[in-house]
Write a protein that holds these residues in place. Structure first.
Motif, PDB file in Angstrom:
ATOM      1  N   GLN A  41       0.878  -1.158   0.000  1.00 51.78           N
ATOM      2  CA  GLN A  41       0.000   0.000   0.000  1.00 51.78           C
ATOM      3  C   GLN A  41       0.923   1.216   0.000  1.00 51.78           C
ATOM      4  O   GLN A  41       1.955   1.201   0.671  1.00 51.78           O
ATOM      5  CB  GLN A  41      -0.871  -0.022   1.253  1.00 51.78           C
ATOM      6  CG  GLN A  41      -1.668  -1.310   1.346  1.00 51.78           C
ATOM      7  CD  GLN A  41      -1.999  -1.683   2.771  1.00 51.78           C
ATOM      8  OE1 GLN A  41      -3.100  -1.446   3.214  1.00 51.78           O
ATOM      9  NE2 GLN A  41      -1.039  -2.258   3.478  1.00 51.78           N
ATOM     10  N   LEU A  42       0.569   2.250  -0.730  1.00 50.93           N
ATOM     11  CA  LEU A  42       1.409   3.443  -0.830  1.00 50.93           C
ATOM     12  C   LEU A  42       0.696   4.634  -0.207  1.00 50.93           C
ATOM     13  O   LEU A  42      -0.453   4.918  -0.543  1.00 50.93           O
ATOM     14  CB  LEU A  42       1.736   3.738  -2.294  1.00 50.93           C
ATOM     15  CG  LEU A  42       2.539   5.009  -2.583  1.00 50.93           C
ATOM     16  CD1 LEU A  42       3.906   4.985  -1.895  1.00 50.93           C
ATOM     17  CD2 LEU A  42       2.698   5.192  -4.084  1.00 50.93           C
ATOM     18  N   LEU A  63       2.162   9.164  12.012  1.00 53.34           N
ATOM     19  CA  LEU A  63       2.849   8.478  13.106  1.00 53.34           C
ATOM     20  C   LEU A  63       1.838   7.820  14.046  1.00 53.34           C
ATOM     21  O   LEU A  63       1.957   6.638  14.367  1.00 53.34           O
ATOM     22  CB  LEU A  63       3.735   9.460  13.876  1.00 53.34           C
ATOM     23  CG  LEU A  63       4.479   8.893  15.081  1.00 53.34           C
ATOM     24  CD1 LEU A  63       5.469   7.813  14.668  1.00 53.34           C
ATOM     25  CD2 LEU A  63       5.199  10.016  15.826  1.00 53.34           C
ATOM     26  N   ASN A  64       0.826   8.571  14.453  1.00 58.71           N
ATOM     27  CA  ASN A  64      -0.139   8.046  15.421  1.00 58.71           C
ATOM     28  C   ASN A  64      -1.209   7.171  14.779  1.00 58.71           C
ATOM     29  O   ASN A  64      -1.495   6.086  15.273  1.00 58.71           O
ATOM     30  CB  ASN A  64      -0.774   9.194  16.201  1.00 58.71           C
ATOM     31  CG  ASN A  64       0.241   9.899  17.071  1.00 58.71           C
ATOM     32  OD1 ASN A  64       1.033   9.260  17.744  1.00 58.71           O
ATOM     33  ND2 ASN A  64       0.251  11.211  17.035  1.00 58.71           N
ATOM     34  N   GLY A  65      -1.806   7.628  13.695  1.00 59.24           N
ATOM     35  CA  GLY A  65      -2.924   6.911  13.082  1.00 59.24           C
ATOM     36  C   GLY A  65      -2.533   5.679  12.303  1.00 59.24           C
ATOM     37  O   GLY A  65      -3.329   4.752  12.150  1.00 59.24           O
ATOM     38  N   LEU A  66      -1.296   5.659  11.814  1.00 57.70           N
ATOM     39  CA  LEU A  66      -0.852   4.508  11.028  1.00 57.70           C
ATOM     40  C   LEU A  66       0.207   3.699  11.770  1.00 57.70           C
ATOM     41  O   LEU A  66      -0.011   2.542  12.103  1.00 57.70           O
ATOM     42  CB  LEU A  66      -0.309   4.960   9.675  1.00 57.70           C
ATOM     43  CG  LEU A  66       0.318   3.863   8.818  1.00 57.70           C
ATOM     44  CD1 LEU A  66      -0.728   2.838   8.406  1.00 57.70           C
ATOM     45  CD2 LEU A  66       0.985   4.452   7.593  1.00 57.70           C
ATOM     46  N   LEU A  67       1.347   4.290  12.047  1.00 57.80           N
ATOM     47  CA  LEU A  67       2.479   3.528  12.574  1.00 57.80           C
ATOM     48  C   LEU A  67       2.244   3.027  14.000  1.00 57.80           C
ATOM     49  O   LEU A  67       2.407   1.840  14.272  1.00 57.80           O
ATOM     50  CB  LEU A  67       3.758   4.350  12.473  1.00 57.80           C
ATOM     51  CG  LEU A  67       4.138   4.769  11.047  1.00 57.80           C
ATOM     52  CD1 LEU A  67       5.364   5.668  11.063  1.00 57.80           C
ATOM     53  CD2 LEU A  67       4.345   3.569  10.150  1.00 57.80           C
ATOM     54  N   HIS A  68       1.888   3.909  14.917  1.00 61.95           N
ATOM     55  CA  HIS A  68       1.635   3.468  16.293  1.00 61.95           C
ATOM     56  C   HIS A  68       0.460   2.504  16.348  1.00 61.95           C
ATOM     57  O   HIS A  68       0.531   1.470  17.024  1.00 61.95           O
ATOM     58  CB  HIS A  68       1.365   4.652  17.216  1.00 61.95           C
ATOM     59  CG  HIS A  68       2.575   5.455  17.550  1.00 61.95           C
ATOM     60  ND1 HIS A  68       2.497   6.670  18.178  1.00 61.95           N
ATOM     61  CD2 HIS A  68       3.904   5.248  17.351  1.00 61.95           C
ATOM     62  CE1 HIS A  68       3.708   7.165  18.353  1.00 61.95           C
ATOM     63  NE2 HIS A  68       4.585   6.321  17.859  1.00 61.95           N
ATOM     64  N   ALA A  76      -5.574   0.671  11.589  1.00 57.37           N
ATOM     65  CA  ALA A  76      -4.618   1.715  11.211  1.00 57.37           C
ATOM     66  C   ALA A  76      -4.977   2.295   9.848  1.00 57.37           C
ATOM     67  O   ALA A  76      -5.567   1.620   9.007  1.00 57.37           O
ATOM     68  CB  ALA A  76      -3.205   1.135  11.167  1.00 57.37           C
ATOM     69  N   GLY A  77      -4.590   3.533   9.654  1.00 59.31           N
ATOM     70  CA  GLY A  77      -4.821   4.177   8.372  1.00 59.31           C
ATOM     71  C   GLY A  77      -4.560   5.663   8.442  1.00 59.31           C
ATOM     72  O   GLY A  77      -3.876   6.151   9.337  1.00 59.31           O
ATOM     73  N   ALA A  95      -4.206  -2.255   5.521  1.00 59.84           N
ATOM     74  CA  ALA A  95      -4.264  -3.664   5.931  1.00 59.84           C
ATOM     75  C   ALA A  95      -3.009  -4.050   6.709  1.00 59.84           C
ATOM     76  O   ALA A  95      -1.895  -3.786   6.267  1.00 59.84           O
ATOM     77  CB  ALA A  95      -4.412  -4.555   4.702  1.00 59.84           C
ATOM     78  N   PRO A  96      -3.174  -4.698   7.867  1.00 57.72           N
ATOM     79  CA  PRO A  96      -2.019  -5.031   8.698  1.00 57.72           C
ATOM     80  C   PRO A  96      -1.143  -6.144   8.132  1.00 57.72           C
ATOM     81  O   PRO A  96       0.018  -6.260   8.515  1.00 57.72           O
ATOM     82  CB  PRO A  96      -2.663  -5.473  10.020  1.00 57.72           C
ATOM     83  CG  PRO A  96      -4.028  -5.914   9.657  1.00 57.72           C
ATOM     84  CD  PRO A  96      -4.446  -5.081   8.472  1.00 57.72           C
TER      85      PRO A  96
END
Length: 172
Positions: A41-42, A63-68, A76-77, A95-96
């Motif tokens: 996913q890009l 950082l917060n909404g996707l990575l953490h 996440a997204g 998608a994880p």
């Protein structure tokens, strides 16, 4: 590509660097060369920044909404910024179990590198970067270059993203 070949199936790749350095081009090439069994996913941070003054805010949102969130096993997204209406738009779930490439100024903010299998810093000569960025956006960036560059310089001074990258590239 060797770093990608060794990365886990759901790897996160972060590509950071100043505007016009070649982050998008590198991300596109990585996406095209990725093993076909797990298409990434890009996420382009340009789709997240909340306006021209939003480098730091956009980086924190990812950082917060996707990575953490992804590391914690939560949904996440990211939410797209609608540049026409100057408001947040639809949510994009990530998608994880699939890899994700995040490219953009600020992608190595805070502890972002801790959540990634591959971290890249790409830079280029300042005059080359400015020419590329202004040509790419066909006049849309011209009035905002100085504001964006000032944010970039603050981010670079505070965060030291180059030192957080496992791979450092100097684009021509």
């Amino acid at each position: 590509m060797a770093a990608i070949a060794r990365a886990p199936r759901n790897a996160v790749v972060l590509i950071d660097g100043p505007s016009g350095a070649g982050k998008s081009t590198l991300a596109d090439r990585l996406l095209a060369a990725w093993p076909t069994d797990a298409v990434p996913q890009l996420l382009r941070l340009d789709d997240v920044y909340p306006g021209w003054g939003g480098l730091a805010a956009g980086a924190e949102l990812v950082l917060n909404g996707l990575l953490h969130a992804r590391t914690a096993g939560h949904s996440a997204g990211w939410r797209r910024w609608d540049w026409a209406s100057l408001a947040q738009a639809e949510w994009h779930a990530v998608a994880p179990d699939r890899p994700v490439i995040v490219e953009g100024c600020g992608s190595l903010v805070g502890d972002a590198a801790r959540h990634a299998a591959v971290t890249v810093w790409i830079s280029a000569d300042d005059a080359v970067r400015k020419r590329r960025a202004l040509e790419r956006d066909a006049g849309g960036f011209d009035a905002h270059w100085d504001e964006w560059q000032a944010q970039w310089e603050r981010y670079e001074e505070l965060e030291q993203p180059r030192q957080r990258a496992g791979i450092v590239l100097e684009a021509g």
